[in-house]
Design a protein around this motif. Structure first.
Motif, PDB file in Angstrom:
ATOM      1  N   UNK A   1       0.833  -1.201   0.000  1.00 54.15           N
ATOM      2  CA  UNK A   1       0.000   0.000   0.000  1.00 54.15           C
ATOM      3  C   UNK A   1       0.863   1.244   0.000  1.00 54.15           C
ATOM      4  N   UNK A   2       1.979   1.213   0.765  1.00 52.83           N
ATOM      5  CA  UNK A   2       2.859   2.372   0.818  1.00 52.83           C
ATOM      6  C   UNK A   2       3.504   2.622  -0.519  1.00 52.83           C
ATOM      7  N   UNK A   3       3.934   1.560  -1.207  1.00 51.14           N
ATOM      8  CA  UNK A   3       4.543   1.713  -2.529  1.00 51.14           C
ATOM      9  C   UNK A   3       3.556   2.348  -3.490  1.00 51.14           C
ATOM     10  N   UNK A   4       2.282   1.890  -3.437  1.00 46.98           N
ATOM     11  CA  UNK A   4       1.262   2.443  -4.340  1.00 46.98           C
ATOM     12  C   UNK A   4       1.043   3.927  -4.082  1.00 46.98           C
ATOM     13  N   UNK A   5       1.066   4.328  -2.762  1.00 47.49           N
ATOM     14  CA  UNK A   5       0.872   5.743  -2.417  1.00 47.49           C
ATOM     15  C   UNK A   5       2.021   6.577  -2.963  1.00 47.49           C
ATOM     16  N   UNK A   6       3.283   6.054  -2.874  1.00 45.11           N
ATOM     17  CA  UNK A   6       4.422   6.797  -3.414  1.00 45.11           C
ATOM     18  C   UNK A   6       4.272   6.951  -4.924  1.00 45.11           C
ATOM     19  N   UNK A   7       3.885   5.877  -5.571  1.00 53.17           N
ATOM     20  CA  UNK A   7       3.684   5.936  -7.020  1.00 53.17           C
ATOM     21  C   UNK A   7       2.609   6.919  -7.381  1.00 53.17           C
ATOM     22  N   UNK A   8       1.552   6.905  -6.600  1.00 48.79           N
ATOM     23  CA  UNK A   8       0.430   7.818  -6.828  1.00 48.79           C
ATOM     24  C   UNK A   8       0.892   9.254  -6.648  1.00 48.79           C
ATOM     25  N   UNK A   9       1.732   9.496  -5.593  1.00 51.95           N
ATOM     26  CA  UNK A   9       2.216  10.856  -5.358  1.00 51.95           C
ATOM     27  C   UNK A   9       3.142  11.310  -6.458  1.00 51.95           C
ATOM     28  N   UNK A 309       0.201 -13.837  -3.379  1.00 50.52           N
ATOM     29  CA  UNK A 309       0.899 -13.978  -4.647  1.00 50.52           C
ATOM     30  C   UNK A 309       0.171 -14.798  -5.682  1.00 50.52           C
ATOM     31  N   UNK A 310      -0.994 -15.350  -5.368  1.00 49.51           N
ATOM     32  CA  UNK A 310      -1.748 -16.133  -6.342  1.00 49.51           C
ATOM     33  C   UNK A 310      -2.755 -15.264  -7.086  1.00 49.51           C
ATOM     34  N   UNK A 311      -3.558 -15.914  -7.902  1.00 51.74           N
ATOM     35  CA  UNK A 311      -4.610 -15.228  -8.652  1.00 51.74           C
ATOM     36  C   UNK A 311      -5.953 -15.787  -8.189  1.00 51.74           C
ATOM     37  N   UNK A 312      -6.792 -14.904  -7.633  1.00 48.95           N
ATOM     38  CA  UNK A 312      -8.114 -15.336  -7.181  1.00 48.95           C
ATOM     39  C   UNK A 312      -9.154 -15.079  -8.256  1.00 48.95           C
ATOM     40  N   UNK A 313      -9.931 -16.105  -8.632  1.00 45.44           N
ATOM     41  CA  UNK A 313     -10.932 -15.961  -9.703  1.00 45.44           C
ATOM     42  C   UNK A 313     -12.249 -16.598  -9.268  1.00 45.44           C
ATOM     43  N   UNK A 314     -13.334 -16.018  -9.728  1.00 50.34           N
ATOM     44  CA  UNK A 314     -14.644 -16.581  -9.431  1.00 50.34           C
ATOM     45  C   UNK A 314     -15.728 -15.833 -10.196  1.00 50.34           C
ATOM     46  N   UNK A 334      -2.045 -10.025  -8.085  1.00 56.29           N
ATOM     47  CA  UNK A 334      -1.077  -9.243  -7.312  1.00 56.29           C
ATOM     48  C   UNK A 334      -0.067  -8.526  -8.213  1.00 56.29           C
ATOM     49  N   UNK A 335       0.399  -7.334  -7.748  1.00 61.60           N
ATOM     50  CA  UNK A 335       1.515  -6.622  -8.377  1.00 61.60           C
ATOM     51  C   UNK A 335       2.658  -6.627  -7.357  1.00 61.60           C
ATOM     52  N   UNK A 336       3.818  -7.175  -7.728  1.00 59.54           N
ATOM     53  CA  UNK A 336       4.914  -7.387  -6.764  1.00 59.54           C
ATOM     54  C   UNK A 336       6.133  -6.561  -7.174  1.00 59.54           C
ATOM     55  N   UNK A 337       7.006  -6.313  -6.201  1.00 56.37           N
ATOM     56  CA  UNK A 337       8.257  -5.602  -6.487  1.00 56.37           C
ATOM     57  C   UNK A 337       9.340  -6.616  -6.862  1.00 56.37           C
ATOM     58  N   UNK A 338      10.557  -6.119  -6.983  1.00 54.29           N
ATOM     59  CA  UNK A 338      11.655  -7.004  -7.394  1.00 54.29           C
ATOM     60  C   UNK A 338      11.942  -8.099  -6.377  1.00 54.29           C
ATOM     61  N   UNK A 341       7.572  -8.946  -3.092  1.00 53.66           N
ATOM     62  CA  UNK A 341       6.592  -8.460  -2.124  1.00 53.66           C
ATOM     63  C   UNK A 341       5.383  -7.883  -2.854  1.00 53.66           C
ATOM     64  N   UNK A 342       4.197  -8.250  -2.359  1.00 58.19           N
ATOM     65  CA  UNK A 342       2.951  -7.761  -2.974  1.00 58.19           C
ATOM     66  C   UNK A 342       2.771  -6.298  -2.600  1.00 58.19           C
ATOM     67  N   UNK A 343       2.778  -5.435  -3.628  1.00 59.74           N
ATOM     68  CA  UNK A 343       2.590  -3.992  -3.390  1.00 59.74           C
ATOM     69  C   UNK A 343       1.104  -3.624  -3.340  1.00 59.74           C
ATOM     70  N   UNK A 344       0.347  -4.112  -4.311  1.00 58.04           N
ATOM     71  CA  UNK A 344      -1.113  -3.880  -4.336  1.00 58.04           C
ATOM     72  C   UNK A 344      -1.730  -4.930  -5.251  1.00 58.04           C
ATOM     73  N   UNK A 345      -3.043  -4.944  -5.295  1.00 59.75           N
ATOM     74  CA  UNK A 345      -3.787  -5.924  -6.091  1.00 59.75           C
ATOM     75  C   UNK A 345      -4.581  -5.200  -7.183  1.00 59.75           C
ATOM     76  N   UNK A 346      -4.646  -5.812  -8.353  1.00 59.82           N
ATOM     77  CA  UNK A 346      -5.495  -5.316  -9.450  1.00 59.82           C
ATOM     78  C   UNK A 346      -6.758  -6.183  -9.472  1.00 59.82           C
ATOM     79  N   UNK A 347      -7.889  -5.523  -9.260  1.00 62.02           N
ATOM     80  CA  UNK A 347      -9.177  -6.234  -9.286  1.00 62.02           C
ATOM     81  C   UNK A 347      -9.883  -5.931 -10.605  1.00 62.02           C
ATOM     82  N   UNK A 348     -10.378  -6.971 -11.277  1.00 62.72           N
ATOM     83  CA  UNK A 348     -11.080  -6.808 -12.552  1.00 62.72           C
ATOM     84  C   UNK A 348     -12.391  -7.591 -12.508  1.00 62.72           C
ATOM     85  N   UNK A 349     -13.372  -7.002 -13.168  1.00 58.62           N
ATOM     86  CA  UNK A 349     -14.664  -7.686 -13.282  1.00 58.62           C
ATOM     87  C   UNK A 349     -15.193  -7.588 -14.694  1.00 58.62           C
TER      88      UNK A 349
END
Length: 773
Positions: A1-9, A309-314, A334-338, A341-349
């Protein structure tokens, strides 16, 4: 979440080139605004004020001329008329302006034109109705403008100098000269001010452009350098925003714990929510999932899988408040760093409602096909274009006691259905070839069965087409028609026997029909004779009265003649006796002649009607007079009652028709009304109306008797139908009327009746029987 906030900033910081460009552009804009919004309008306003003052000054010069002439008038140097004439003449010659075309005019306080240098034809005219090109009462406006302060400005539209086709705004200054009750005025075209202001502004703009150009060149270099530095970041951000915000799918960014950080427009529009309502909340607590606790539980599990780190589908079903629902194919990635570590998740519908419904429809269609295919009593199979059997139903297997493994995926013509006789295999190969080319094959097949018998099958091969119009397989169908064939053979034999019987029965029926026709003609003739008998009886009764009166008159006169003869023989005859005898003789003769003429008329009518009825010949008749003759012959039937018969018919209506038919028709209708309709009615009315329509001659016969039930109306024209069977009714009268109207007269007749409200008959006759004058 912190990484995403830095990217957002980082993505939201203002670019360097923009921080340089904004102050520069803002300064230029302020300069331009000050120039165009403040200074340039001020130039025009200043010129307008200057020119208005010039108009005022020039008008005051003209007023000064009039003051001088007025002073000479007061001192007696010139007369009042001479002073006014000179004043108008001098002011009319005064010119000013750059082209020397600006002038003065004079009108009085009552809007009358005193002097106009360019339009002398207006001098002395009342100008109170004079208007400019926009409809403004120009002279009246000038009088009103000077009424309070003695002077004023007036705006109006006038032609441009000497050009009558060009109308432009103009302003005039007018001032009163009270001693002579004059108003002196002059004006200027606002286009002159606009042109001068434009010239000055052009000079100013040229200077401004030079200054702006220098500033822009100095700023441009700095902006270009700073822009290059932020270009890569902007392209990445634009790509992300384009995909995220314009996607037709539901998209969101989550923290590893499942907190919603971003949501695209498509997903928010679906639940009609604002960012403030959903951002910062756990995804399963947002409006997308609040309709199902089970969906929330499954969603938590999918997010937990993605956070590791997996992919959840349903696939989830979302029920809307309006009762509609959609199916959503949801995934969390999941979106991970080098370091992994999971930085944030991309949710799609994805909205897969149509796909889900299509799958369900396909499953339903397949189930229906399987049900029809498997349970059908016909023999059914699916054959590919190479002739191999791919599907076969139970009925086809049972007829040869085989299992699917024995026949599937093998050439169809090798199946047990086509082995005897051997020629069937060759025929089937040709049929499959033709069906694969788009033809529908149907034939009756005879095959031998193992027990020694034979079966007949109605066999067909039909091509089945795909969505692209190409043939994808062949549908084979067979229906056991052995029993039908046997029945057809029996029917064929039966038909041959029946044909002979039908011929025999037809001959008998022809004989019966001939006898019935003769019987019908006899019945009609009998009815005609019965009607003629009634006519004879009625006419005889009618003739009895005038003949009896005539006999009585003649007998009385004979007795008086004997008395006068006796007195004459004895010499006792007096003049008074003779005069009395003459008077009695005149009365008796007059009465006898009158009644004998009446009898003769009755006999004549009777002869004509009887002849028409007996002969059935076609002739020309006056229809109104003929109805009168018919009623006269029937008068004995109703003359001792209170019933009335009213006729409404044009006296000049002449028809070329069969009169005897009308005698029978009206006799039956009137007698029916008297016997049936007026039973228990003291005073009834019968109305006979005749009119000529556009296509038919219409005869309407109505009575106000007791009427009939609907059941009786439906049977009224049937032979032998009567409600007076025990009272001597035959039930043939209305049947004869129907036949006469339809066959003899070529028309039609209908009946309508309501119990207690009378009965009506409508007869339509062809118009070609009408004789024109």
């Amino acid at each position: 979440m912190g990484v995403f906030e830095k990217s957002k900033g980082a993505g939201s910081r203002t670019p360097v080139w923009l921080r340089v460009a904004v102050p520069t552009v803002a300064s230029l804009l302020l300069f331009i605004i000050a120039l165009f919004a403040v200074h340039m309008p001020a130039v025009r306003d200043a010129l307008l004020v200057q020119r208005k003052e010039s108009l005022k000054h020039m008008t005051q010069v003209a007023i000064g001329v009039l003051d001088h002439l007025r002073d000479q008038e007061i001192k007696g140097i010139i007369s009042s008329e001479e002073a006014r004439r000179r004043g108008a003449e001098i002011i009319g010659m005064m010119r000013f302006g750059p082209d020397g075309k600006d002038y003065f005019w004079i009108n009085d306080f009552k809007a009358k034109m005193v002097m106009h240098p360019y339009m002398p034809e207006l001098d002395g005219r009342d100008m109170s109705k004079f208007a400019d090109f926009k409809g403004k009462l120009l002279i009246v406006e000038m009088v009103n403008a000077t009424e309070k302060d003695g002077a004023g400005y007036v705006n109006y539209h006038w032609q441009w100098q000497d050009k009558s086709d060009k109308v432009v705004p103009k302003i005039s200054y007018v001032q009163r000269f009270y001693p002579w009750k004059w108003i002196v005025g002059t004006g200027l075209y606002l286009d002159d001010i606009e042109s001068e202001a434009a010239a000055r502004n052009r000079e100013l703009i040229m200077m401004t452009v030079a200054i702006l150009g220098l500033i822009s060149l100095l700023s441009f270099y700095t902006i270009v350098q700073s822009r290059r530095a932020g270009k890569d970041i902007q392209e990445s951000e634009a790509l992300f925003k384009g995909i995220f915000n314009h996607s037709q799918q539901f998209m969101g960014v989550l923290s590893p714990e499942g907190v919603l950080l971003l949501a695209n427009k498509e997903s928010m529009d679906f639940v009609e929510a604002d960012k403030g309502d959903i951002i910062g909340h756990y995804l399963w607590e947002t409006p997308w999932w609040d309709d199902s606790l089970e969906a929330q539980r499954q969603l938590k599990e999918l997010i937990q899988i993605a956070s590791f780190g997996g992919v959840g589908k349903g696939i989830f079903r979302h029920d809307g408040p309006d009762g509609n629902f959609i199916y959503v194919d949801f995934s969390a990635k999941p979106v991970v760093d080098d370091n992994g570590k999971v930085l944030f998740l991309i949710a799609e519908g994805h909205n897969v409602t149509e796909l889900k419904e299509a799958q369900e429809q396909i499953a339903l269609s397949e189930a229906m096909f399987r049900g029809v295919f498997s349970q059908s009593l016909q023999f059914m199979g699916v054959v590919d274009l190479d002739g191999n059997l791919r599907e076969v139903n139970k009925a086809a297997l049972d007829i040869r006691n085989v299992v699917p493994e024995d026949v599937l995926d093998r050439p169809f013509w090798e199946g047990p259905w086509w082995q005897d006789p051997p020629s069937l295999m060759d025929n089937l190969k040709e049929d499959i070839k033709n069906a694969a080319n788009g033809h529908i094959i149907r034939r009756e097949v005879r095959t031998n069965v193992p027990d020694g018998g034979s079966r007949y099958v109605d066999f067909s091969l039909k091509p089945a087409f795909g969505a692209d119009g190409k043939i994808i397989f062949l549908l084979a169908e067979g229906r056991d028609i052995s029993e039908l064939r046997s029945v057809q053979d029996q029917l064929s034999t039966l038909n041959r026997n029946l044909e002979q019987k039908v011929e025999e029965r037809t001959a008998e029926l022809r004989s019966s029909v001939k006898r019935l026709e003769n019987a019908q003609n006899q019945l009609i003739q009998s009815e005609k004779m019965a009607a003629l008998g009634d006519l004879v009886a009625g006419v005889a009764h009618e003739i009895n009265t005038p003949v009896g009166i005539s006999v009585t008159s003649i007998s009385f006169m004979e007795e008086k003649l004997k008395e006068i003869s006796s007195k004459m023989d004895s010499g006792q005859l007096r003049k008074s006796d003779f005069d009395k005898f003459v008077s009695i003789a005149k009365e008796a003769t007059k009465s006898s002649m009158l009644n004998l003429h009446r009898a003769a008329e009755l006999i004549g009518n009777f002869k004509q009607v009887a002849a028409d009825q007996a002969s059935g010949q076609k002739r020309t008749i006056n229809f109104h007079e003929y109805i009168d003759e018919i009623l006269l012959s029937l008068r004995s039937k109703y003359k001792r009652t209170l019933h009335k018969i009213n006729i409404s018919c044009d006296d000049s209506l002449v028809l070329n028709t069969y009169p005897g038919a009308y005698m029978q028709i009206f006799s039956n209708l009137i007698i029916n009304s008297l016997i049936h309709g007026f039973e228990g009615v003291e005073a009834g009315n019968i109305d006979i109306g005749v009119e000529v329509g556009d296509e038919d001659i219409i005869i309407r016969y109505t009575d106000d008797g007791k009427g009939m039930s609907e059941a009786n109306v439906n049977k009224i024209f049937e032979p032998f139908f009567t409600t007076k069977r025990g009272a001597g009714g035959t039930g043939l009268g209305m049947s004869i009327v129907y036949n006469l109207v339809h066959t003899r007269l070529g028309g039609s007749i209908t009946c309508s009746s309501v119990e207690g409200q009378g009965t009506a008959f409508t007869i339509l006759l062809p118009k070609d029987i009408l004789v024109e004058d």
